[in-house]
Design a protein around this motif. Structure first.
Motif, PDB file in Angstrom:
ATOM      1  N   ARG A 333     -38.555  -2.924 -45.852  1.00 32.72           N
ATOM      2  CA  ARG A 333     -39.657  -2.582 -46.762  1.00 32.72           C
ATOM      3  C   ARG A 333     -39.428  -3.184 -48.136  1.00 32.72           C
ATOM      4  N   LEU A 334     -40.522  -3.625 -48.742  1.00 34.07           N
ATOM      5  CA  LEU A 334     -40.494  -4.239 -50.070  1.00 34.07           C
ATOM      6  C   LEU A 334     -41.432  -3.498 -50.996  1.00 34.07           C
ATOM      7  N   MET A 335     -40.953  -3.200 -52.205  1.00 36.48           N
ATOM      8  CA  MET A 335     -41.778  -2.545 -53.214  1.00 36.48           C
ATOM      9  C   MET A 335     -41.701  -3.332 -54.521  1.00 36.48           C
ATOM     10  N   ASN A 336     -42.862  -3.603 -55.118  1.00 37.05           N
ATOM     11  CA  ASN A 336     -42.948  -4.311 -56.394  1.00 37.05           C
ATOM     12  C   ASN A 336     -43.808  -3.512 -57.366  1.00 37.05           C
ATOM     13  N   SER A 337     -43.430  -3.537 -58.639  1.00 36.18           N
ATOM     14  CA  SER A 337     -44.195  -2.812 -59.642  1.00 36.18           C
ATOM     15  C   SER A 337     -44.198  -3.608 -60.947  1.00 36.18           C
ATOM     16  N   PHE A 338     -45.407  -3.816 -61.515  1.00 34.55           N
ATOM     17  CA  PHE A 338     -45.578  -4.533 -62.777  1.00 34.55           C
ATOM     18  C   PHE A 338     -46.254  -3.599 -63.781  1.00 34.55           C
ATOM     19  N   THR A 339     -45.725  -3.536 -64.991  1.00 34.72           N
ATOM     20  CA  THR A 339     -46.262  -2.636 -66.011  1.00 34.72           C
ATOM     21  C   THR A 339     -46.398  -3.359 -67.343  1.00 34.72           C
ATOM     22  N   VAL A 355     -51.999   4.808 -80.971  1.00 30.71           N
ATOM     23  CA  VAL A 355     -52.785   4.463 -79.788  1.00 30.71           C
ATOM     24  C   VAL A 355     -51.891   3.679 -78.839  1.00 30.71           C
ATOM     25  N   SER A 356     -51.865   4.084 -77.593  1.00 28.06           N
ATOM     26  CA  SER A 356     -51.085   3.353 -76.600  1.00 28.06           C
ATOM     27  C   SER A 356     -51.898   3.192 -75.331  1.00 28.06           C
ATOM     28  N   LEU A 357     -51.784   2.031 -74.710  1.00 26.71           N
ATOM     29  CA  LEU A 357     -52.445   1.726 -73.446  1.00 26.71           C
ATOM     30  C   LEU A 357     -51.380   1.380 -72.411  1.00 26.71           C
ATOM     31  N   SER A 358     -51.719   1.544 -71.163  1.00 30.17           N
ATOM     32  CA  SER A 358     -50.779   1.199 -70.102  1.00 30.17           C
ATOM     33  C   SER A 358     -51.548   0.705 -68.887  1.00 30.17           C
ATOM     34  N   ALA A 359     -50.968  -0.265 -68.212  1.00 33.16           N
ATOM     35  CA  ALA A 359     -51.544  -0.795 -66.981  1.00 33.16           C
ATOM     36  C   ALA A 359     -50.410  -1.052 -66.005  1.00 33.16           C
ATOM     37  N   ASN A 360     -50.591  -0.621 -64.765  1.00 28.83           N
ATOM     38  CA  ASN A 360     -49.549  -0.774 -63.757  1.00 28.83           C
ATOM     39  C   ASN A 360     -50.151  -1.198 -62.430  1.00 28.83           C
ATOM     40  N   TYR A 361     -49.476  -2.159 -61.812  1.00 33.83           N
ATOM     41  CA  TYR A 361     -49.852  -2.582 -60.461  1.00 33.83           C
ATOM     42  C   TYR A 361     -48.606  -2.482 -59.587  1.00 33.83           C
ATOM     43  N   SER A 362     -48.719  -1.797 -58.468  1.00 31.12           N
ATOM     44  CA  SER A 362     -47.582  -1.650 -57.576  1.00 31.12           C
ATOM     45  C   SER A 362     -48.032  -1.818 -56.135  1.00 31.12           C
ATOM     46  N   GLU A 363     -47.105  -2.332 -55.333  1.00 40.69           N
ATOM     47  CA  GLU A 363     -47.385  -2.514 -53.908  1.00 40.69           C
ATOM     48  C   GLU A 363     -46.174  -2.087 -53.100  1.00 40.69           C
TER      49      GLU A 363
END
Length: 424
Positions: A333-339, A355-363
């Motif tokens: 299994r492979l897991m990736n996460s970008f923030t 003020v703070s913003l956040s964006a995350n993409y994970s698979e």
């Protein structure tokens, strides 16, 4: 779990008089799952010139291989003001209350013995060079529950001895270590071992045929240069290592890792890589290895804006152990996460704004060639936070929004959360 509603109230007050700090806290809950009556706790930890007295439900800092849960009792700590020199601490209290159910009821949960424990710690040194010694003992009391449970639940006891230290080898290099040895009996009704060497431990710990001696620890070497900081670490937790002072701890594995950080002008860069493998006893059916790696960057833009980004990855693979792995069921299994997280902060005479913003993409992907991707999940999450401090009235206000979208093989999950807060 609420049936049909639950209520809770919490209050905290800190009083400081002539250098004596007395934090008080009150907690009430009507939805405890283990008892039919509400919980009530009263806690105080006054401090004076390096001395701290703990009364009620409190906690004390110990080695992470020995103890990290609250106790309900009394404790005393001393740390030299300003740090350095001699320090020590001790506590005694209840670690877990007895839970006594009627075993005749079909819906009855498992009972639990009343568990008490005490701990001692003593250390000497500064933040650069120091040594700390720890001793912890815990035991269950069989008389605390109905004897009908004696044959169904084992009462346990435990003694752990630990040491933690740091040595500044040279100005740029330091060696740190944290080790512990645990003697754990999972059944105090088991016969005692009749041995002359074992009898030397009388009064400290009853060595039984249910007792195990196991080790855990880690060691790290850190180097700090003008342009680069570097760390090597190794950790090992023997099979069946157990301490009653920690709510949960994985065992039967070892790991080795490396991490590095550097600065290029205002840009801060970091990275890490580690390998973990279990089945040290070679008794598990299969051996699992995990590869953890990541990178991060942070860049301030002016005095108000900060940009940060990170990547984290994890690769898990399964190998032969006591049995041969079947390719159709092999874990791979492979897991990736970008923030990405930008933030903006500004201050005036009467207000602080943030003020703070956040964006995350994970698979999360299954790399087994016989799998059709049914367990694959892709998640996108975004968030926004605004905070304001009104300085004249010393009051904070905040607003938070978060959105998450998870897509699976045949499912989709979307959630939106809004929250408002105020504190004074």
């Amino acid at each position: 779990y609420a049936s049909p509603l639950s209520t809770s109230a919490y209050a905290n007050l800190n009083i400081s008089v002539y250098g004596i700090s007395m934090p008080f806290s009150f907690y009430y809950s009507s939805d405890n799952l283990s008892f039919s009556h509400p919980q009530f706790s009263f806690n105080v930890s006054p401090t004076y010139k390096g001395w701290t007295l703990h009364l009620g439900r409190r906690s004390m800092a110990f080695s992470n291989y020995i103890y990290n849960i609250p106790f309900n009792g009394i404790g005393l700590e001393y740390t030299k003001p300003g740090g350095g020199g001699l320090r020590f601490g001790a506590f005694y209290g209840v670690l877990r209350n007895a839970v006594n159910y009627d075993p005749e009821e079909v819906s009855s949960a498992t009972a639990a013995y009343r568990r008490t424990g005490w701990g001692l710690k003593v250390g000497y040194g500064s933040s650069k060079n120091f040594i700390d010694l720890y001793l912890f003992r815990a035991q269950d009391h069989r008389s605390s529950i109905d004897e009908v449970w004696y044959d169904k639940i084992n009462a346990q006891e435990n003694v752990v001895l630990g040491m933690r230290g740091r040595w500044q080898i040279i100005k740029q290099m330091a060696l740190s270590a944290n080790v512990a040895a645990s003697v754990f009996s999972n059944d105090i009704s088991a016969p005692m071992v009749d041995n002359e060497k074992v009898k030397e431990l009388d009064g400290i710990f009853d060595v039984r045929y249910s007792s195990l001696l196991r080790w855990a620890g880690d060691v790290s070497l850190t180097t700090n240069l003008n342009f680069l900081s570097f760390a090597l670490n190794y950790k090992l937790v023997q099979p069946d290592y157990t301490t009653l002072g920690v709510s949960y701890m994985s065992n039967n594995y070892h790991s080795m890792g490396v991490s590095a950080n550097t600065r290029i002008s205002k840009l801060i860069l970091g990275g890490n890589f580690s390998l973990q493998s279990d089945n040290l006893s070679n008794e598990q059916l299969y051996t699992t290895k995990g590869f953890v790696y990541g990178a991060n960057a942070s860049l301030p833009v002016g005095s108000k804006i900060n940009l940060s980004a990170s990547y984290n990855g994890y690769l898990q693979r399964q190998y032969d152990g006591a049995s041969v792995v079947n390719d159709t069921t092999r874990i791979n299994r492979l897991m990736n996460s970008f923030t990405f997280t930008p933030s903006y902060n500004t201050s005036t005479t009467n207000f602080n704004h943030g003020v703070s913003l956040s964006a995350n993409y994970s698979e999360n992907k299954d790399l087994n060639k016989f799998n059709e991707g049914k367990s694959d999940v892709t998640t996108v999450a975004i968030g926004a936070n605004y905070s304001m401090t009104v300085i004249p009235i010393e009051t904070n206000f905040g607003f938070n929004y978060s959105h998450q979208n998870s897509d699976g093989y045949d499912s989709k999950y979307v959630t939106n959360v809004y929250s408002l807060s105020a504190s004074k």
